[in-house]
Write an enzyme that holds these catalytic residues in place. Structure first.
Site, PDB file in Angstrom:
ATOM      1  N   LYS A  68     -13.047  12.102 -23.597  1.00 25.31           N
ATOM      2  CA  LYS A  68     -12.819  12.562 -22.226  1.00 25.31           C
ATOM      3  C   LYS A  68     -11.832  13.723 -22.271  1.00 25.31           C
ATOM      4  CE  LYS A  68     -13.707  11.142 -17.889  1.00 25.31           C
ATOM      5  NZ  LYS A  68     -14.897  10.569 -17.296  1.00 25.31           N
TER       6      LYS A  68
ATOM      7  N   GLY B  65     -13.684   5.423  -1.048  1.00 21.83           N
ATOM      8  CA  GLY B  65     -14.021   6.724  -1.628  1.00 21.83           C
ATOM      9  C   GLY B  65     -15.492   7.021  -1.437  1.00 21.83           C
ATOM     10  N   VAL B  66     -15.785   7.988  -0.536  1.00 27.88           N
ATOM     11  CA  VAL B  66     -17.190   8.323  -0.273  1.00 27.88           C
ATOM     12  C   VAL B  66     -17.433   9.784  -0.669  1.00 27.88           C
ATOM     13  CG1 VAL B  66     -17.786   6.538   1.383  1.00 27.88           C
ATOM     14  CG2 VAL B  66     -16.601   8.589   2.187  1.00 27.88           C
ATOM     15  N   GLY B  67     -17.003  10.121  -1.886  1.00 30.21           N
ATOM     16  CA  GLY B  67     -17.261  11.451  -2.435  1.00 30.21           C
ATOM     17  C   GLY B  67     -18.669  11.523  -2.989  1.00 30.21           C
TER      18      GLY B  67
ATOM     19  N   VAL C 136     -20.350  10.063  -5.661  1.00 31.09           N
ATOM     20  CA  VAL C 136     -21.062   8.804  -5.902  1.00 31.09           C
ATOM     21  C   VAL C 136     -20.996   7.904  -4.677  1.00 31.09           C
ATOM     22  CG1 VAL C 136     -21.300   6.794  -7.390  1.00 31.09           C
ATOM     23  CG2 VAL C 136     -20.449   8.935  -8.354  1.00 31.09           C
TER      24      VAL C 136
HETATM   25  P1  NAD Z   1     -15.380  12.484  -6.027  1.00 28.99           P
HETATM   26  O1  NAD Z   1     -14.119  13.232  -6.262  1.00 28.99           O
HETATM   27  O2  NAD Z   1     -16.567  13.217  -5.537  1.00 28.99           O
HETATM   28  O3  NAD Z   1     -15.115  11.271  -5.031  1.00 28.99           O
HETATM   29  C1  NAD Z   1     -13.951  10.516  -5.029  1.00 28.99           C
HETATM   30  C2  NAD Z   1     -13.569  10.338  -3.576  1.00 28.99           C
HETATM   31  O4  NAD Z   1     -12.467   9.437  -3.507  1.00 28.99           O
HETATM   32  C3  NAD Z   1     -13.114  11.653  -2.913  1.00 28.99           C
HETATM   33  O5  NAD Z   1     -13.852  11.855  -1.726  1.00 28.99           O
HETATM   34  C4  NAD Z   1     -11.618  11.433  -2.653  1.00 28.99           C
HETATM   35  O6  NAD Z   1     -11.169  12.088  -1.495  1.00 28.99           O
HETATM   36  C5  NAD Z   1     -11.568   9.926  -2.520  1.00 28.99           C
HETATM   37  N1  NAD Z   1     -10.247   9.322  -2.763  1.00 28.99           N
HETATM   38  C6  NAD Z   1      -9.315   9.669  -3.680  1.00 28.99           C
HETATM   39  N2  NAD Z   1      -8.256   8.858  -3.590  1.00 28.99           N
HETATM   40  C7  NAD Z   1      -8.527   7.984  -2.589  1.00 28.99           C
HETATM   41  C8  NAD Z   1      -7.829   6.896  -2.016  1.00 28.99           C
HETATM   42  N3  NAD Z   1      -6.616   6.531  -2.440  1.00 28.99           N
HETATM   43  N4  NAD Z   1      -8.413   6.210  -1.018  1.00 28.99           N
HETATM   44  C9  NAD Z   1      -9.635   6.557  -0.578  1.00 28.99           C
HETATM   45  N5  NAD Z   1     -10.346   7.578  -1.069  1.00 28.99           N
HETATM   46  C10 NAD Z   1      -9.798   8.282  -2.069  1.00 28.99           C
HETATM   47  O7  NAD Z   1     -15.695  11.722  -7.408  1.00 28.99           O
HETATM   48  P2  NAD Z   1     -17.043  10.982  -7.815  1.00 28.99           P
HETATM   49  O8  NAD Z   1     -17.806  11.863  -8.745  1.00 28.99           O
HETATM   50  O9  NAD Z   1     -17.722  10.426  -6.614  1.00 28.99           O
HETATM   51  O10 NAD Z   1     -16.467   9.779  -8.691  1.00 28.99           O
HETATM   52  C11 NAD Z   1     -15.865   8.667  -8.077  1.00 28.99           C
HETATM   53  C12 NAD Z   1     -15.408   7.680  -9.159  1.00 28.99           C
HETATM   54  O11 NAD Z   1     -16.528   7.290  -9.942  1.00 28.99           O
HETATM   55  C13 NAD Z   1     -14.386   8.271 -10.160  1.00 28.99           C
HETATM   56  O12 NAD Z   1     -13.528   7.245 -10.577  1.00 28.99           O
HETATM   57  C14 NAD Z   1     -15.254   8.717 -11.318  1.00 28.99           C
HETATM   58  O13 NAD Z   1     -14.531   8.759 -12.523  1.00 28.99           O
HETATM   59  C15 NAD Z   1     -16.293   7.597 -11.317  1.00 28.99           C
HETATM   60  N6  NAD Z   1     -17.573   7.952 -11.926  1.00 28.99           N
HETATM   61  C16 NAD Z   1     -18.283   8.996 -11.452  1.00 28.99           C
HETATM   62  C17 NAD Z   1     -19.511   9.311 -12.032  1.00 28.99           C
HETATM   63  C18 NAD Z   1     -20.361  10.434 -11.511  1.00 28.99           C
HETATM   64  O14 NAD Z   1     -21.557  10.468 -11.846  1.00 28.99           O
HETATM   65  N7  NAD Z   1     -19.841  11.338 -10.697  1.00 28.99           N
HETATM   66  C19 NAD Z   1     -20.002   8.533 -13.089  1.00 28.99           C
HETATM   67  C20 NAD Z   1     -19.249   7.446 -13.528  1.00 28.99           C
HETATM   68  C21 NAD Z   1     -18.025   7.156 -12.941  1.00 28.99           C
END
Ligand code: NAD
Length: 359
Positions: free
Chosen positions: A80, A180-182, A184
């Protein structure tokens, strides 16, 4: 405490810190294991409070990738990268070109991809200075955004848990609290909504929250309130450590199924989750869809071919069988799921290492 005594060290093969004077880029690349193949895991950009905090995060994420890639049965090791900085204000093409040079200096021991704070455009900049990049757009090999496949895996994981808990074939009558509704979490919310679930969501980003709520009819709560929601399933999809001493006693859910990496603040808290009677879908098992997607791109890049969605579906389906086996063994052996998943991963990594040593 030195790096080698750190609880997060976990016998890493290599930990590399980099600084680029011209762009100010500060990055750490951790290579946990190359036993099963080149280490692969995304790059995260985050305004860490200190270099120690960044190091701790990258080490935990890196060995998590080793376990994730092994459990998903990919010919990849675990690694990573983290970039210390604010992804909203400190990005530039030159910064990611410098990052690409850092990745390239490891000679293919580490392949990078997207994680929190990183976009395909950033990776395109890094690609100008290294070929060890996946998650690019616009080539036949491109796997695109991994988030929809990650969300699909988490969704199927939630369905598996619903089947076990209520013999349910959809999620009507089930409330899911999504933290967290980013990328994923947003896709996941749409899938859960389509399957009939009632959603309660939170995010620190108001705009994202509003968009997802409009699409899914979800109820919005403040970030700190998500742990107190009366929900059957808790889906942590923000950052790591969501399940900790403070939050676990507050959860009313019967199961934890989410996308975030390193959901358990500690190994011990995982045991408490089990003792409290919650089903925990281990994070690096249930969120493996994204890395399967990335692995398909690496396969295509190495072979000079195209991204193969059928291969991805086959691996994802197999991963869900493994998840079901972990959940089943947890019941039969009366042991926490994260311990069982860890054993499976460690055995696969050790077998690959021994086979390589014997060859
Ligand atoms: P992202 O940044 O798009 O979404 C994360 C969301 O969480 C953001 O909208 C952010 O504003 C929100 N957030 C941050 N801190 C917060 C809190 N304290 N309370 C509420 N919301 C909060 O990231 P993502 O790509 O959606 O990934 C989300 C998680 O999944 C991460 O831990 C990432 O490592 C993991 N993950 C992602 C993938 C992928 O395909 N993108 C794959 C495996 C694991």
């Amino acid at each position: 405490m030195t790096l080698f005594d750190s609880p997060a060290f976990e016998n890493h093969e290599g930990v590399h810190s980099f600084y680029d004077e011209k762009t100010g880029l500060k990055a750490i690349i951790a290579v946990h294991s190359t036993a099963r193949g080149p280490a692969c895991g995304g790059c995260r950009m985050w305004p860490y409070a200190s270099a120690e905090a960044a190091l701790d995060d990258v080490l935990k994420l890196s060995w998590g990738m080793s376990y994730k890639n092994a459990v998903a049965d990919l010919e990849l090791g675990g690694g990573k990268a983290v970039i210390i900085g604010d992804s909203r204000t400190q990005k530039s093409p030159a910064l990611f070109e410098a990052f690409g040079r850092m990745v390239d200096s490891l000679g293919g021991a580490y392949w990078t991809a997207e994680d929190v704070g990183i976009s395909p455009a950033d990776l395109a900049s890094a690609r100008r200075t290294t070929k060890y990049v996946a998650g690019l757009e616009g080539t036949p090999a491109s796997s695109g955004d991994p988030s929809p496949t990650t969300a699909e895996g988490v969704f199927r994981g939630a369905m598996l848990v619903a089947k076990r808990l209520w013999n349910a074939t959809d999620l009507s009558g089930v409330t899911v609290a999504v933290q967290g509704v980013g990328h994923v979490g947003g896709y996941l919310a749409e899938k859960l909504h389509a399957a009939g679930a009632k959603l309660v969501i939170t995010d620190v980003n108001e705009a994202t929250l509003k968009t997802v709520a409009e699409k899914t009819g979800a109820t919005i709560v403040k970030p700190e309130e998500i742990f107190d929601v009366d929900a059957e399933i808790f889906a942590p999809c923000a950052l790591g450590g969501a399940i900790n001493e403070n939050t676990l006693p507050r959860l009313k859910a019967k199961a934890i199924v989410g996308a975030a990496n390193n959901q358990l603040a500690s190994h011990e808290i995982g045991r408490r989750v089990f003792e409290q009677g919650l089903i925990y879908a281990p994070d690096y098992v249930v969120n493996g869809g994204g890395i399967i997607n990335v692995a398909a791109e690496i396969n295509a890049l190495k072979a000079g071919g195209a991204y193969d969605p059928k291969w991805v579906e086959g691996k994802l389906a197999r991963l869900m069988i493994t998840l079901d086996e972990v959940l089943q063994r947890s019941v039969g052996e009366k042991r926490p799921t994260h311990e069982i998943a860890g054993e499976i991963a460690r055995a696969r990594i050790a077998a690959a290492r021994d086979a390589r040593a014997a060859a």
